[in-house]
Structure formats: structure tokens, C-alpha cells
Design a protein around this motif. Sequence first.
Motif, PDB file in Angstrom:
ATOM      1  N   CYS A   1       0.824  -1.210   0.000  1.00 51.60           N
ATOM      2  CA  CYS A   1       0.000   0.000   0.000  1.00 51.60           C
ATOM      3  C   CYS A   1       0.860   1.262   0.000  1.00 51.60           C
ATOM      4  O   CYS A   1       0.401   2.321  -0.412  1.00 51.60           O
ATOM      5  N   GLY A   2       2.067   1.173   0.493  1.00 59.36           N
ATOM      6  CA  GLY A   2       2.984   2.316   0.453  1.00 59.36           C
ATOM      7  C   GLY A   2       2.853   3.298   1.592  1.00 59.36           C
ATOM      8  O   GLY A   2       3.562   4.310   1.621  1.00 59.36           O
ATOM      9  N   LEU A   3       1.972   3.032   2.554  1.00 53.17           N
ATOM     10  CA  LEU A   3       1.779   3.993   3.651  1.00 53.17           C
ATOM     11  C   LEU A   3       3.055   4.193   4.462  1.00 53.17           C
ATOM     12  O   LEU A   3       3.388   5.304   4.858  1.00 53.17           O
ATOM     13  N   CYS A   4       3.770   3.108   4.685  1.00 48.25           N
ATOM     14  CA  CYS A   4       4.983   3.194   5.505  1.00 48.25           C
ATOM     15  C   CYS A   4       6.024   4.092   4.833  1.00 48.25           C
ATOM     16  O   CYS A   4       6.669   4.920   5.486  1.00 48.25           O
ATOM     17  N   SER A   5       6.153   3.944   3.537  1.00 47.46           N
ATOM     18  CA  SER A   5       7.141   4.745   2.814  1.00 47.46           C
ATOM     19  C   SER A   5       6.700   6.210   2.720  1.00 47.46           C
ATOM     20  O   SER A   5       7.524   7.123   2.795  1.00 47.46           O
ATOM     21  N   GLU A   6       5.391   6.410   2.597  1.00 47.84           N
ATOM     22  CA  GLU A   6       4.880   7.784   2.496  1.00 47.84           C
ATOM     23  C   GLU A   6       5.178   8.606   3.750  1.00 47.84           C
ATOM     24  O   GLU A   6       5.468   9.783   3.657  1.00 47.84           O
ATOM     25  N   VAL A   7       5.073   7.984   4.905  1.00 44.57           N
ATOM     26  CA  VAL A   7       5.257   8.760   6.146  1.00 44.57           C
ATOM     27  C   VAL A   7       6.725   8.941   6.525  1.00 44.57           C
ATOM     28  O   VAL A   7       7.030   9.726   7.421  1.00 44.57           O
ATOM     29  N   CYS A   8       7.603   8.227   5.865  1.00 40.40           N
ATOM     30  CA  CYS A   8       9.026   8.331   6.223  1.00 40.40           C
ATOM     31  C   CYS A   8       9.494   9.780   6.033  1.00 40.40           C
ATOM     32  O   CYS A   8       9.422  10.322   4.929  1.00 40.40           O
ATOM     33  N   PRO A   9       9.969  10.440   7.101  1.00 42.46           N
ATOM     34  CA  PRO A   9      10.167  11.886   7.030  1.00 42.46           C
ATOM     35  C   PRO A   9      11.548  12.348   6.569  1.00 42.46           C
ATOM     36  O   PRO A   9      11.773  13.549   6.456  1.00 42.46           O
ATOM     37  N   THR A  10      12.490  11.463   6.333  1.00 43.50           N
ATOM     38  CA  THR A  10      13.859  11.929   6.090  1.00 43.50           C
ATOM     39  C   THR A  10      14.004  12.606   4.724  1.00 43.50           C
ATOM     40  O   THR A  10      13.409  12.173   3.753  1.00 43.50           O
ATOM     41  N   LYS A  11      14.797  13.648   4.709  1.00 41.74           N
ATOM     42  CA  LYS A  11      15.026  14.436   3.485  1.00 41.74           C
ATOM     43  C   LYS A  11      16.503  14.789   3.406  1.00 41.74           C
ATOM     44  O   LYS A  11      17.124  14.970   4.444  1.00 41.74           O
ATOM     45  N   PRO A  12      17.099  14.961   2.237  1.00 40.27           N
ATOM     46  CA  PRO A  12      16.493  14.781   0.915  1.00 40.27           C
ATOM     47  C   PRO A  12      16.386  13.311   0.496  1.00 40.27           C
ATOM     48  O   PRO A  12      15.747  13.013  -0.494  1.00 40.27           O
ATOM     49  N   ILE A  13      17.023  12.433   1.257  1.00 39.67           N
ATOM     50  CA  ILE A  13      16.951  11.017   0.865  1.00 39.67           C
ATOM     51  C   ILE A  13      15.941  10.315   1.765  1.00 39.67           C
ATOM     52  O   ILE A  13      16.072  10.344   2.983  1.00 39.67           O
ATOM     53  N   LYS A  14      14.953   9.741   1.161  1.00 44.80           N
ATOM     54  CA  LYS A  14      13.948   8.999   1.929  1.00 44.80           C
ATOM     55  C   LYS A  14      14.574   7.693   2.397  1.00 44.80           C
ATOM     56  O   LYS A  14      15.123   6.945   1.593  1.00 44.80           O
ATOM     57  N   ALA A  15      14.486   7.449   3.690  1.00 43.36           N
ATOM     58  CA  ALA A  15      15.117   6.237   4.219  1.00 43.36           C
ATOM     59  C   ALA A  15      14.393   4.976   3.770  1.00 43.36           C
ATOM     60  O   ALA A  15      15.010   3.939   3.571  1.00 43.36           O
ATOM     61  N   LEU A  16      13.070   5.066   3.624  1.00 41.66           N
ATOM     62  CA  LEU A  16      12.294   3.869   3.273  1.00 41.66           C
ATOM     63  C   LEU A  16      11.538   4.121   1.972  1.00 41.66           C
ATOM     64  O   LEU A  16      10.742   5.052   1.878  1.00 41.66           O
ATOM     65  N   ILE A  17      11.798   3.285   0.984  1.00 46.23           N
ATOM     66  CA  ILE A  17      11.152   3.479  -0.324  1.00 46.23           C
ATOM     67  C   ILE A  17      10.485   2.188  -0.787  1.00 46.23           C
ATOM     68  O   ILE A  17      10.829   1.102  -0.339  1.00 46.23           O
ATOM     69  N   MET A  18       9.541   2.358  -1.708  1.00 44.76           N
ATOM     70  CA  MET A  18       9.000   1.204  -2.422  1.00 44.76           C
ATOM     71  C   MET A  18       9.923   1.049  -3.642  1.00 44.76           C
ATOM     72  O   MET A  18       9.933   1.912  -4.521  1.00 44.76           O
ATOM     73  N   SER A  19      10.670  -0.016  -3.675  1.00 42.42           N
ATOM     74  CA  SER A  19      11.703  -0.158  -4.707  1.00 42.42           C
ATOM     75  C   SER A  19      11.140  -0.765  -5.998  1.00 42.42           C
ATOM     76  O   SER A  19       9.938  -0.973  -6.108  1.00 42.42           O
ATOM     77  N   GLU A  20      12.036  -1.054  -6.906  1.00 45.21           N
ATOM     78  CA  GLU A  20      11.627  -1.710  -8.169  1.00 45.21           C
ATOM     79  C   GLU A  20      11.816  -3.225  -8.090  1.00 45.21           C
ATOM     80  O   GLU A  20      11.668  -3.916  -9.082  1.00 45.21           O
ATOM     81  N   ASP A  21      12.173  -3.707  -6.920  1.00 44.16           N
ATOM     82  CA  ASP A  21      12.431  -5.146  -6.781  1.00 44.16           C
ATOM     83  C   ASP A  21      11.120  -5.911  -6.592  1.00 44.16           C
ATOM     84  O   ASP A  21      10.297  -5.527  -5.762  1.00 44.16           O
ATOM     85  N   TYR A  22      10.958  -6.978  -7.341  1.00 43.06           N
ATOM     86  CA  TYR A  22       9.711  -7.724  -7.206  1.00 43.06           C
ATOM     87  C   TYR A  22       9.882  -9.237  -7.245  1.00 43.06           C
ATOM     88  O   TYR A  22       8.943  -9.970  -7.086  1.00 43.06           O
ATOM     89  N   GLU A  23      11.089  -9.703  -7.428  1.00 36.73           N
ATOM     90  CA  GLU A  23      11.264 -11.154  -7.572  1.00 36.73           C
ATOM     91  C   GLU A  23      11.736 -11.764  -6.269  1.00 36.73           C
ATOM     92  O   GLU A  23      12.874 -12.194  -6.152  1.00 36.73           O
ATOM     93  N   LEU A  24      10.872 -11.754  -5.275  1.00 37.68           N
ATOM     94  CA  LEU A  24      11.291 -12.242  -3.967  1.00 37.68           C
ATOM     95  C   LEU A  24      10.435 -13.411  -3.494  1.00 37.68           C
ATOM     96  O   LEU A  24      10.297 -13.637  -2.307  1.00 37.68           O
ATOM     97  N   GLY A  25       9.852 -14.130  -4.449  1.00 32.74           N
ATOM     98  CA  GLY A  25       9.070 -15.300  -4.067  1.00 32.74           C
ATOM     99  C   GLY A  25       9.991 -16.390  -3.534  1.00 32.74           C
ATOM    100  O   GLY A  25      11.151 -16.481  -3.910  1.00 32.74           O
ATOM    101  N   SER A  26       9.477 -17.177  -2.605  1.00 26.62           N
ATOM    102  CA  SER A  26      10.281 -18.282  -2.083  1.00 26.62           C
ATOM    103  C   SER A  26       9.331 -19.373  -1.591  1.00 26.62           C
ATOM    104  O   SER A  26       8.128 -19.163  -1.513  1.00 26.62           O
ATOM    105  N   TYR A  27       9.898 -20.497  -1.260  1.00 24.84           N
ATOM    106  CA  TYR A  27       9.077 -21.607  -0.800  1.00 24.84           C
ATOM    107  C   TYR A  27       9.024 -21.692   0.721  1.00 24.84           C
ATOM    108  O   TYR A  27       8.443 -22.602   1.270  1.00 24.84           O
ATOM    109  N   SER A  28       9.670 -20.769   1.397  1.00 23.61           N
ATOM    110  CA  SER A  28       9.714 -20.868   2.855  1.00 23.61           C
ATOM    111  C   SER A  28       9.228 -19.569   3.482  1.00 23.61           C
ATOM    112  O   SER A  28       9.616 -18.479   3.063  1.00 23.61           O
ATOM    113  N   ARG A  29       8.364 -19.694   4.485  1.00 20.23           N
ATOM    114  CA  ARG A  29       7.835 -18.495   5.141  1.00 20.23           C
ATOM    115  C   ARG A  29       8.932 -17.740   5.879  1.00 20.23           C
ATOM    116  O   ARG A  29       8.904 -16.528   5.975  1.00 20.23           O
ATOM    117  N   ALA A  30       9.888 -18.505   6.407  1.00 22.41           N
ATOM    118  CA  ALA A  30      10.947 -17.860   7.194  1.00 22.41           C
ATOM    119  C   ALA A  30      11.728 -16.854   6.346  1.00 22.41           C
ATOM    120  O   ALA A  30      12.109 -15.795   6.832  1.00 22.41           O
TER     121      ALA A  30
END
Length: 156
Positions: free
Chosen positions: A107-136
Motif C-alpha cells: 500500500c505504500g503507507l509506511c514509505s509515504e510517512v518516512c520523514p527523512t530528506k532529501p533522501i527517503k530512508a524507506l522506499i518502495m523499490s523496483e524489486d519484485y522477484e522475492l518469491g520463495s518456498y519458505s515463510r521464514a
Amino acid sequence: MSGLKRLLRSVFLVDLAKGLLLTLRYTPKPAFTFQYPAERRPVAPRFRGVLRLQVDPETGAQTCIVCDQCAKACPDDLIALGGHREPGQKIKILDYFDFNLSRCSFCGLCSEVCPTKPIKALIMSEDYELGSYSRATQILRVDEMYDGLPIEPYSR
Ligand code: SF4
Ligand code: SF4
């Protein structure tokens, strides 16, 4: 459609001819397919991939100020973080940052509220291939959270 019309359509193969014409229309155009995983489709500019922490690109210093706002903003309580303050230092050192990727709705709420400037500490990145077979492995720890970490592509 009347019965006679339907019969004439099937006798004269109208639907088949329509399908063939459509195929012929698209045949000379270049294919819009990507040979994934060898080729990856570029993501849209505002794509919301997995959360990532950013450091200062020049100094490599931590940009997160351990304010806990991202953890409080998450509607599903998926972020837990903490840090400590060194004597004489204004900014806290980030000790841990646990993120439960398996339940994230991006949803991006966590990244939206991150207050650091000029570099946002928390971003929604372009990474999407993080599927795995283990919950851990879906619980990302701080050392797996930094932007730019190589992703192991999916393979059988
Ligand atoms: S993107 Fe949304 S669901 Fe995922 S960690 Fe952030 S606030 Fe929570
Ligand atoms: S909101 Fe940003 S600065 Fe604050 S704890 Fe989260 S990542 Fe760090």
C-alpha cells in the motif's frame, strides 16, 4: 442472433475467418513479449515493489532516524524496528528492522510517512522477484533490506 444467421455463420466459417484476419493483422508487428527470466520488462516509474532502506549514496551513512513512523503507519503491523543512541550522537543507530514481506499489501503507507530528506530512508523499490518456498525467508532482516542488494533470480 437468429438460428438461421448462426447456421450461416458456422457454414461459411465466419468466426474462423475473423480470427485469421486478426492474426494476420498482428503478425507483421513486433512481438510485445519478454523472454522472462532472461529479459525483464522495465517497471513503471511509480511501481511499488518491495520495501527498501536507503543509505546516503555519497557517504553510505544510515538515513533512517529510527523514528518508528513507518511501523506505526503499517495497517498490518508488518514492520518492527529499533535502535540505540551512542553517547554524544544526535541520531540513533538502527539495530534491527524486521519486515514481514509475506503479508505486505504494497500500500505504500509506511514509505509515504518516512520523514527523512532529501533522501527517503524507506522506499518502495523496483524489486519484485522475492518469491520463495519458505515463510521464514519472507521475513526480511535489516541486512536484507538495503536498496541495491542483488536478487537471486527465480530458477527451477
Ligand atoms: S506497504 Fe503497506 S502493508 Fe506493506 S509494510 Fe508498508 S504499510 Fe505495511
Ligand atoms: S519512517 Fe523512515 S526514518 Fe522513520 S523509522 Fe521508518 S524508515 Fe526510519
